[in-house]
Motif scaffolding. Structure first.
Motif, PDB file in Angstrom:
ATOM      1  N   TYR A 130      39.857  37.029  31.020  1.00 57.83           N
ATOM      2  CA  TYR A 130      40.486  37.101  32.185  1.00 57.83           C
ATOM      3  C   TYR A 130      40.101  35.833  33.285  1.00 57.83           C
ATOM      4  O   TYR A 130      38.959  36.078  33.528  1.00 57.83           O
ATOM      5  N   ASP A 131      40.917  34.969  33.347  1.00 61.80           N
ATOM      6  CA  ASP A 131      40.689  33.835  34.287  1.00 61.80           C
ATOM      7  C   ASP A 131      41.678  34.013  35.503  1.00 61.80           C
ATOM      8  O   ASP A 131      42.806  33.859  35.457  1.00 61.80           O
ATOM      9  N   LYS A 132      41.341  34.298  36.680  1.00 62.91           N
ATOM     10  CA  LYS A 132      42.004  34.704  38.043  1.00 62.91           C
ATOM     11  C   LYS A 132      42.637  33.318  38.271  1.00 62.91           C
ATOM     12  O   LYS A 132      43.833  33.444  39.170  1.00 62.91           O
ATOM     13  N   SER A 133      42.446  32.224  37.909  1.00 60.84           N
ATOM     14  CA  SER A 133      43.343  31.057  38.112  1.00 60.84           C
ATOM     15  C   SER A 133      44.262  30.450  36.977  1.00 60.84           C
ATOM     16  O   SER A 133      45.027  29.683  37.173  1.00 60.84           O
ATOM     17  N   GLN A 134      44.215  31.478  35.825  1.00 60.01           N
ATOM     18  CA  GLN A 134      44.850  30.826  35.021  1.00 60.01           C
ATOM     19  C   GLN A 134      46.004  31.858  34.557  1.00 60.01           C
ATOM     20  O   GLN A 134      46.468  32.846  35.043  1.00 60.01           O
ATOM     21  N   GLU A 135      46.680  31.753  33.006  1.00 61.44           N
ATOM     22  CA  GLU A 135      47.936  32.382  32.849  1.00 61.44           C
ATOM     23  C   GLU A 135      47.620  34.176  32.693  1.00 61.44           C
ATOM     24  O   GLU A 135      48.341  34.823  32.967  1.00 61.44           O
ATOM     25  N   SER A 136      46.322  34.485  32.303  1.00 64.78           N
ATOM     26  CA  SER A 136      46.156  35.948  32.094  1.00 64.78           C
ATOM     27  C   SER A 136      46.351  36.607  33.323  1.00 64.78           C
ATOM     28  O   SER A 136      46.812  37.574  33.439  1.00 64.78           O
ATOM     29  N   LEU A 169      49.120  39.610  33.686  1.00 67.17           N
ATOM     30  CA  LEU A 169      48.678  40.832  33.948  1.00 67.17           C
ATOM     31  C   LEU A 169      49.260  41.598  35.093  1.00 67.17           C
ATOM     32  O   LEU A 169      49.798  42.771  35.111  1.00 67.17           O
ATOM     33  N   ILE A 170      49.223  40.645  36.250  1.00 68.22           N
ATOM     34  CA  ILE A 170      49.923  41.146  37.420  1.00 68.22           C
ATOM     35  C   ILE A 170      51.574  41.468  37.126  1.00 68.22           C
ATOM     36  O   ILE A 170      52.288  42.375  37.710  1.00 68.22           O
ATOM     37  N   SER A 171      52.251  40.610  35.825  1.00 68.14           N
ATOM     38  CA  SER A 171      53.602  40.998  35.810  1.00 68.14           C
ATOM     39  C   SER A 171      53.607  42.211  34.825  1.00 68.14           C
ATOM     40  O   SER A 171      54.740  43.074  35.229  1.00 68.14           O
ATOM     41  N   TYR A 194      47.003  51.638  33.510  1.00 70.71           N
ATOM     42  CA  TYR A 194      46.173  50.663  32.252  1.00 70.71           C
ATOM     43  C   TYR A 194      45.970  49.386  33.030  1.00 70.71           C
ATOM     44  O   TYR A 194      44.898  48.752  32.930  1.00 70.71           O
ATOM     45  N   TRP A 195      47.129  48.685  33.262  1.00 72.33           N
ATOM     46  CA  TRP A 195      47.210  47.285  33.750  1.00 72.33           C
ATOM     47  C   TRP A 195      46.287  47.119  35.067  1.00 72.33           C
ATOM     48  O   TRP A 195      45.586  45.927  35.013  1.00 72.33           O
ATOM     49  N   GLY A 201      38.401  42.842  34.554  1.00 74.00           N
ATOM     50  CA  GLY A 201      38.345  41.582  34.499  1.00 74.00           C
ATOM     51  C   GLY A 201      38.003  40.836  35.715  1.00 74.00           C
ATOM     52  O   GLY A 201      37.759  39.458  35.686  1.00 74.00           O
ATOM     53  N   GLY A 202      37.793  41.268  36.838  1.00 76.00           N
ATOM     54  CA  GLY A 202      37.450  40.947  38.104  1.00 76.00           C
ATOM     55  C   GLY A 202      38.183  40.433  39.214  1.00 76.00           C
ATOM     56  O   GLY A 202      37.812  39.606  39.913  1.00 76.00           O
ATOM     57  N   GLU A 203      39.417  40.874  38.925  1.00 71.02           N
ATOM     58  CA  GLU A 203      40.612  40.488  39.936  1.00 71.02           C
ATOM     59  C   GLU A 203      40.145  40.960  41.234  1.00 71.02           C
ATOM     60  O   GLU A 203      39.345  41.963  41.514  1.00 71.02           O
ATOM     61  N   ASP A 204      40.520  40.215  42.455  1.00 75.96           N
ATOM     62  CA  ASP A 204      40.117  40.812  43.699  1.00 75.96           C
ATOM     63  C   ASP A 204      41.124  41.782  44.257  1.00 75.96           C
ATOM     64  O   ASP A 204      42.337  41.743  43.872  1.00 75.96           O
ATOM     65  N   PRO A 205      40.480  43.045  44.417  1.00 76.14           N
ATOM     66  CA  PRO A 205      41.494  44.177  44.747  1.00 76.14           C
ATOM     67  C   PRO A 205      42.547  43.829  45.719  1.00 76.14           C
ATOM     68  O   PRO A 205      43.600  44.465  45.886  1.00 76.14           O
ATOM     69  N   LEU A 206      42.172  43.042  46.767  1.00 81.72           N
ATOM     70  CA  LEU A 206      42.912  42.875  47.849  1.00 81.72           C
ATOM     71  C   LEU A 206      44.317  42.026  47.301  1.00 81.72           C
ATOM     72  O   LEU A 206      45.310  42.276  48.011  1.00 81.72           O
TER      73      LEU A 206
END
Length: 442
Positions: free
Chosen positions: A245-251, A255-257, A273-274, A281-286
């Protein structure tokens, strides 16, 4: 036909065959038939297999996740061609390296031999560097085989993409990874010290990455254990891998989609689940909180006006509590939004309003709804004939509020779900009153 190396060959290094080789390298496929998990490309009807069988390799981009076989396939394609093999890594190479490769390729072409240029991590080259490939790919000086983990649509120039075929490699599934484990055991001449559940756990931990799986297998062989480990004991020897999971890339966008569309589809469990995948994966909850608020207005809307209240409250609660306590507030928002009645009527109404505004230009409001703070404005008709709705029967005058030169438009069409069912009734009631009063000359 054997690959013709461009420089130095692929023979043994300073220490020859005495140098230790990692298990993943020893098990690298020797032929295209040995590659696992990519039958859609390399099977009898696969496009890459047809290229090889017909002897016409064209420039291609191999797109897939880590450890799915991109580099291996590129090297094997070189093995079965008459092309000199020039490998480069975009991480370590620059313009000077490319220039040297192109010069050597041009010289070979004069002598009747082509060149296969393999570029690993090709997305790491900037746009100007990618432009440098174009004339050499276009005139056939090199056959380009690029490997990338990132979506080529976003990371590669359109001009370069137009000159290459893009092939998508599959993430290795459980069957393919199980095959690799069996090959590892055959290579070592012994079984892995794993019970059935631990073996399944190792495959799950690899997360579709064959190289990572074989590195774990090598670590397990090196323990020297013979007793079969349970999944709990396994975790004392190898570390669980973080999901890719890369917060700056396609994943990040994928995943937000997936979360947004699961919410729209009222699939609460899939949405959770998503949501969990993004947090793990380390996404910012905000970031997720902001998207949940957007969803409340875009996809729930006035079918449940409380959805926006819940989403904003969850965002505020998370900011006050932080992780991990505040994450439960976002979980509640996900559940609320997934189970709420859905309507995008407000979203569609806004789009229609903007479209109408662009089409009608600068039409002025009708004079009767304009304020007249000066005598001049009163004299030219501002406010003349305005009916104060609170003084009208039913608190509704039925006057026209669109520009005089514009026909009335219906921009908002509430759905027959949730609270919008009540709004629909109100709009229909006012429509009938407006029709009656305009026909009576009021």
């Amino acid at each position: 036909m054997a690959r013709k190396p461009a420089q130095g060959g692929d023979g043994p290094g300073l220490f020859g065959d005495l140098a230790p080789r990692p298990l993943a390298d020893r098990l690298r496929p020797k032929t295209l038939d040995d590659v696992v998990g990519q039958d859609h490309l390399l099977g009898p009807e696969g496009p890459l297999r047809r290229m090889v069988d017909q002897g016409r390799l064209t420039s291609i981009i191999l797109w897939g996740g880590p450890g799915c076989g991109k580099t291996t396939i590129a090297r094997l394609l070189a093995d079965v061609t008459d092309l000199a093999f020039e490998p480069l890594s975009a991480v370590f190479s620059g313009v000077a390296d490319l220039r040297q490769v192109f010069e050597r390729a041009r010289d070979r072409r004069v002598g009747g031999q082509g060149t296969l240029l393999f570029v690993d991590e090709i997305h790491r080259f900037n746009r100007a560097q990618q432009d440098g490939f174009l004339p050499y790919v276009e005139d056939g000086t090199v056959v380009l085989v690029g490997a990338t983990t990132e979506n080529p649509s976003f990371e590669l120039n359109a001009a370069l993409l137009s000159r290459c075929q893009v092939f998508v490699l599959n993430r290795l599934d459980a069957a393919a990874l199980g095959d690799l484990l069996a090959r590892a055991e055959a290579e070592e001449g012994r079984s892995l010290p794993l019970d059935t559940d631990a073996r399944a756990a190792v495959i799950a931990m690899a997360d579709g990455d064959g190289r990572y799986l074989l590195n774990m297998a090598e670590a397990l062989f090196n323990t020297g254990l013979s007793k079969k480990m349970t999944p709990e004991e396994l975790l004392t020897v190898v570390q669980r891998r973080m999901p890719v999971y890369d917060k700056s890339q396609e994943s990040h966008y994928n995943l937000i989609s997936a979360l947004h569309k699961s919410l729209r589809g009222s699939d609460c469990d899939a949405a959770l689940y998503w949501f969990g995948r993004m947090l793990v994966g380390g996404e910012d909850p905000l970031y997720i909180a902001r998207r949940l608020v957007r969803f409340a207005y875009e996809d729930v809307g006035l079918a449940d006006p409380n959805a926006a209240v819940q989403a904003l409250a969850g965002w505020d609660t998370f900011e006050r509590l932080g992780s991990p306590e505040g994450e439960l507030a976002l979980v509640q928002v996900v559940i609320y939004l997934a189970t709420a009645p859905k309507s995008n009527a407000a979203y569609k109404a806004f789009s229609a309003a903007k479209r109408a505004a662009k089409e009608t230009g600068s039409l002025a409001p009708p004079k009767h709804i304009l304020n007249a703070p000066t005598k001049l404005m009163k004299d030219i008709g501002y406010g003349d004939g305005y009916a104060y709705d609170h003084d009208a029967p039913d608190g509704f005058s039925g006057q026209n509020y669109f520009p005089d030169q514009m026909a009335r438009q219906k921009l908002y069409s509430p759905v027959e779900r949730g609270f919008e069912r009540e709004i629909r009734k109100r709009l229909e009631y006012w429509r009938k009153l407006r029709s009656e009063r305009s026909s009576n000359g009021e």
